[in-house]
Design a protein around this motif. Structure first.
Motif, PDB file in Angstrom:
ATOM      1  N   ARG A  30     -21.739 -32.902   0.326  1.00 47.95           N
ATOM      2  CA  ARG A  30     -21.601 -32.201   1.616  1.00 47.95           C
ATOM      3  C   ARG A  30     -20.796 -30.916   1.441  1.00 47.95           C
ATOM      4  O   ARG A  30     -21.160 -29.871   2.005  1.00 47.95           O
ATOM      5  N   CYS A  31     -19.715 -30.975   0.671  1.00 53.47           N
ATOM      6  CA  CYS A  31     -18.924 -29.754   0.423  1.00 53.47           C
ATOM      7  C   CYS A  31     -19.767 -28.711  -0.304  1.00 53.47           C
ATOM      8  O   CYS A  31     -19.688 -27.517   0.011  1.00 53.47           O
ATOM      9  N   TRP A  32     -20.563 -29.127  -1.259  1.00 51.30           N
ATOM     10  CA  TRP A  32     -21.424 -28.211  -2.001  1.00 51.30           C
ATOM     11  C   TRP A  32     -22.472 -27.592  -1.080  1.00 51.30           C
ATOM     12  O   TRP A  32     -22.765 -26.404  -1.158  1.00 51.30           O
ATOM     13  N   GLN A  33     -23.027 -28.408  -0.194  1.00 51.57           N
ATOM     14  CA  GLN A  33     -24.007 -27.896   0.760  1.00 51.57           C
ATOM     15  C   GLN A  33     -23.392 -26.786   1.611  1.00 51.57           C
ATOM     16  O   GLN A  33     -23.999 -25.724   1.800  1.00 51.57           O
ATOM     17  N   LEU A  34     -22.182 -27.017   2.109  1.00 49.39           N
ATOM     18  CA  LEU A  34     -21.534 -25.996   2.946  1.00 49.39           C
ATOM     19  C   LEU A  34     -21.181 -24.763   2.128  1.00 49.39           C
ATOM     20  O   LEU A  34     -21.227 -23.633   2.643  1.00 49.39           O
ATOM     21  N   ALA A  35     -20.813 -24.947   0.863  1.00 47.14           N
ATOM     22  CA  ALA A  35     -20.492 -23.796   0.014  1.00 47.14           C
ATOM     23  C   ALA A  35     -21.744 -22.958  -0.248  1.00 47.14           C
ATOM     24  O   ALA A  35     -21.677 -21.723  -0.273  1.00 47.14           O
ATOM     25  N   ILE A  36     -22.892 -23.608  -0.442  1.00 49.52           N
ATOM     26  CA  ILE A  36     -24.136 -22.865  -0.645  1.00 49.52           C
ATOM     27  C   ILE A  36     -24.481 -22.062   0.602  1.00 49.52           C
ATOM     28  O   ILE A  36     -24.943 -20.918   0.520  1.00 49.52           O
ATOM     29  N   GLU A  37     -24.211 -22.641   1.770  1.00 48.66           N
ATOM     30  CA  GLU A  37     -24.473 -21.944   3.028  1.00 48.66           C
ATOM     31  C   GLU A  37     -23.401 -20.906   3.355  1.00 48.66           C
ATOM     32  O   GLU A  37     -23.481 -20.239   4.383  1.00 48.66           O
ATOM     33  N   ARG A  38     -22.384 -20.786   2.515  1.00 46.14           N
ATOM     34  CA  ARG A  38     -21.260 -19.863   2.688  1.00 46.14           C
ATOM     35  C   ARG A  38     -20.525 -20.112   4.009  1.00 46.14           C
ATOM     36  O   ARG A  38     -20.101 -19.180   4.690  1.00 46.14           O
ATOM     37  N   ARG A  39     -20.401 -21.403   4.317  1.00 45.90           N
ATOM     38  CA  ARG A  39     -19.604 -21.815   5.468  1.00 45.90           C
ATOM     39  C   ARG A  39     -18.304 -22.412   4.955  1.00 45.90           C
ATOM     40  O   ARG A  39     -18.166 -22.726   3.770  1.00 45.90           O
ATOM     41  N   HIS A  40     -17.332 -22.567   5.842  1.00 46.08           N
ATOM     42  CA  HIS A  40     -16.070 -23.173   5.448  1.00 46.08           C
ATOM     43  C   HIS A  40     -16.338 -24.605   4.995  1.00 46.08           C
ATOM     44  O   HIS A  40     -17.111 -25.336   5.609  1.00 46.08           O
ATOM     45  N   VAL A  41     -15.708 -25.015   3.896  1.00 50.13           N
ATOM     46  CA  VAL A  41     -16.015 -26.296   3.267  1.00 50.13           C
ATOM     47  C   VAL A  41     -15.723 -27.471   4.197  1.00 50.13           C
ATOM     48  O   VAL A  41     -16.423 -28.474   4.168  1.00 50.13           O
ATOM     49  N   PHE A  42     -14.715 -27.357   5.044  1.00 57.98           N
ATOM     50  CA  PHE A  42     -14.367 -28.457   5.939  1.00 57.98           C
ATOM     51  C   PHE A  42     -14.845 -28.199   7.363  1.00 57.98           C
ATOM     52  O   PHE A  42     -14.316 -28.761   8.319  1.00 57.98           O
ATOM     53  N   ASP A  43     -15.872 -27.377   7.515  1.00 57.59           N
ATOM     54  CA  ASP A  43     -16.473 -27.120   8.820  1.00 57.59           C
ATOM     55  C   ASP A  43     -17.262 -28.359   9.240  1.00 57.59           C
ATOM     56  O   ASP A  43     -17.973 -28.953   8.440  1.00 57.59           O
ATOM     57  N   ASN A  44     -17.129 -28.750  10.512  1.00 59.54           N
ATOM     58  CA  ASN A  44     -17.820 -29.929  11.047  1.00 59.54           C
ATOM     59  C   ASN A  44     -17.552 -31.144  10.153  1.00 59.54           C
ATOM     60  O   ASN A  44     -18.422 -31.657   9.462  1.00 59.54           O
ATOM     61  N   PHE A  45     -16.330 -31.622  10.193  1.00 55.97           N
ATOM     62  CA  PHE A  45     -15.879 -32.660   9.283  1.00 55.97           C
ATOM     63  C   PHE A  45     -16.610 -33.983   9.473  1.00 55.97           C
ATOM     64  O   PHE A  45     -16.650 -34.816   8.576  1.00 55.97           O
ATOM     65  N   TYR A  46     -17.234 -34.194  10.637  1.00 60.98           N
ATOM     66  CA  TYR A  46     -17.983 -35.433  10.846  1.00 60.98           C
ATOM     67  C   TYR A  46     -19.167 -35.531   9.892  1.00 60.98           C
ATOM     68  O   TYR A  46     -19.583 -36.625   9.527  1.00 60.98           O
ATOM     69  N   GLY A  47     -19.715 -34.431   9.497  1.00 61.46           N
ATOM     70  CA  GLY A  47     -20.804 -34.435   8.523  1.00 61.46           C
ATOM     71  C   GLY A  47     -20.371 -35.010   7.196  1.00 61.46           C
ATOM     72  O   GLY A  47     -21.163 -35.649   6.495  1.00 61.46           O
ATOM     73  N   HIS A  48     -19.099 -34.791   6.834  1.00 60.59           N
ATOM     74  CA  HIS A  48     -18.567 -35.358   5.594  1.00 60.59           C
ATOM     75  C   HIS A  48     -18.541 -36.886   5.676  1.00 60.59           C
ATOM     76  O   HIS A  48     -18.871 -37.572   4.719  1.00 60.59           O
ATOM     77  N   PHE A  49     -18.125 -37.416   6.834  1.00 67.62           N
ATOM     78  CA  PHE A  49     -18.092 -38.874   7.015  1.00 67.62           C
ATOM     79  C   PHE A  49     -19.493 -39.462   6.965  1.00 67.62           C
ATOM     80  O   PHE A  49     -19.711 -40.533   6.387  1.00 67.62           O
ATOM     81  N   ILE A  50     -20.437 -38.775   7.575  1.00 69.48           N
ATOM     82  CA  ILE A  50     -21.819 -39.261   7.564  1.00 69.48           C
ATOM     83  C   ILE A  50     -22.373 -39.281   6.144  1.00 69.48           C
ATOM     84  O   ILE A  50     -22.991 -40.253   5.710  1.00 69.48           O
ATOM     85  N   ALA A  51     -22.139 -38.198   5.396  1.00 67.16           N
ATOM     86  CA  ALA A  51     -22.631 -38.131   4.018  1.00 67.16           C
ATOM     87  C   ALA A  51     -21.965 -39.200   3.147  1.00 67.16           C
ATOM     88  O   ALA A  51     -22.639 -39.883   2.364  1.00 67.16           O
ATOM     89  N   ALA A  52     -20.645 -39.356   3.299  1.00 64.88           N
ATOM     90  CA  ALA A  52     -19.931 -40.359   2.502  1.00 64.88           C
ATOM     91  C   ALA A  52     -20.411 -41.766   2.863  1.00 64.88           C
ATOM     92  O   ALA A  52     -20.598 -42.611   1.982  1.00 64.88           O
ATOM     93  N   GLY A  53     -20.640 -42.031   4.138  1.00 67.00           N
ATOM     94  CA  GLY A  53     -21.121 -43.348   4.555  1.00 67.00           C
ATOM     95  C   GLY A  53     -22.525 -43.636   4.050  1.00 67.00           C
ATOM     96  O   GLY A  53     -22.819 -44.744   3.597  1.00 67.00           O
TER      97      GLY A  53
END
Length: 137
Positions: A65-88
């Motif tokens: 998820r962090c890599w996806q946001l970095a590729i999109e050139r967005r802040h790495v911890f933007d929309n932190f719920y997406g991180h929980f969904i990906a980890a789950g």
């Protein structure tokens, strides 16, 4: 109603040396109090291998998820719920993979035992055939 997480005070049945080895790591040192295994799914108990697999896959989901946001050139911890969904989601895949791994190991152990029995029978038959065909003195 069946509970998803029930305490199983007895160990699962071990069918061979590999199964006993896989299940023996849950015994605690003699100074400690032994804890019952927690049954998550039938024939699969919660152990450190399961925890390591699930946490490893969850970490992979978080990094993905962090890599996806970095590729999109967005802040790495933007929309932190997406991180929980990906980890789950990745943790669920890790749980499934762990179950497959245990079933494959047990199937391989059973197949190995069957092959060893077949070899022993073939050796006995060869010895019996050699004894019958040997000339008597």
């Amino acid at each position: 109603m069946v509970s998803l997480c029930s305490v199983n005070s007895s160990r699962p049945k071990a069918d061979g040396p590999l199964a006993r080895t896989l299940l023996s790591h849950r015994t605690l040192p003699s100074r400690s109090v032994s804890l019952p295994a927690i049954s998550i799914r039938p024939n699969i108990t919660f152990d450190m291998g399961l925890a390591a697999t699930v946490l490893g896959f969850s970490s992979l989901g978080f990094v993905t998820r962090c890599w996806q946001l970095a590729i999109e050139r967005r802040h790495v911890f933007d929309n932190f719920y997406g991180h929980f969904i990906a980890a789950g989601a990745f943790g669920g895949v890790g749980y499934y993979v762990h179950g497959i791994e245990i079933h494959q190991r047990l199937a391989l152990e059973k197949r190995k035992e069957a092959l060893l029995q077949n070899r022993e029978r073939a050796a006995e038959l060869a010895a019996a055939a050699a004894a019958e065909s040997a000339p008597a003195h």
